[in-house]
Design an enzyme around this catalytic site. Structure first.
Site, mmCIF file in Angstrom:
data_model
loop_
_atom_site.group_PDB
_atom_site.id
_atom_site.type_symbol
_atom_site.label_atom_id
_atom_site.label_comp_id
_atom_site.label_asym_id
_atom_site.label_seq_id
_atom_site.Cartn_x
_atom_site.Cartn_y
_atom_site.Cartn_z
ATOM 1 N N ASP A 35 98.377 54.038 61.259
ATOM 2 C CA ASP A 35 98.521 55.098 62.254
ATOM 3 C C ASP A 35 99.323 54.526 63.424
ATOM 4 O O ASP A 35 99.761 53.375 63.379
ATOM 5 C CB ASP A 35 97.160 55.651 62.692
ATOM 6 C CG ASP A 35 96.261 54.611 63.343
ATOM 7 O OD1 ASP A 35 96.767 53.602 63.884
ATOM 8 O OD2 ASP A 35 95.029 54.811 63.328
ATOM 9 N N SER A 36 99.515 55.314 64.459
ATOM 10 C CA SER A 36 100.380 54.874 65.561
ATOM 11 C C SER A 36 99.842 53.623 66.256
ATOM 12 O O SER A 36 100.612 52.740 66.637
ATOM 13 C CB SER A 36 100.594 56.000 66.567
ATOM 14 O OG SER A 36 99.355 56.445 67.080
#
Length: 76
Positions: A35-36
């Site tokens: 994810d980010s």
């Protein structure tokens, strides 16, 4: 240990994936489940491991294992 091997080791540790799943064309998000926040931490780990700096603009271009290896190779 090669640059690619180091990148794979860091990815395996950070993303808790089996190193055998990490192919050069594997995308961090869609293939490896990052994810980010994972991406930010991954890039910071790469900066530390290879003693380089990755700008935000450059980071946006690093989407795969191959991208990371090529970027690092150019910087060393």
């Amino acid at each position: 240990m090669s640059i690619e091997d180091k990148v794979k080791r860091i990815l395996a540790e950070r993303l808790e994936v089996d190193p055998s799943e990490i192919r050069p064309d594997a995308e961090f998000i869609s293939d490896l489940g990052a994810d980010s926040l994972d991406i930010v931490e991954l890039l910071m780990s790469l900066e530390d491991e290879f003693d380089i700096e990755i700008s935000d603009d450059e980071a946006e271009q690093i989407m795969t294992v191959k991208d990371a290896v090529e970027f690092i190779t150019k910087r060393l």
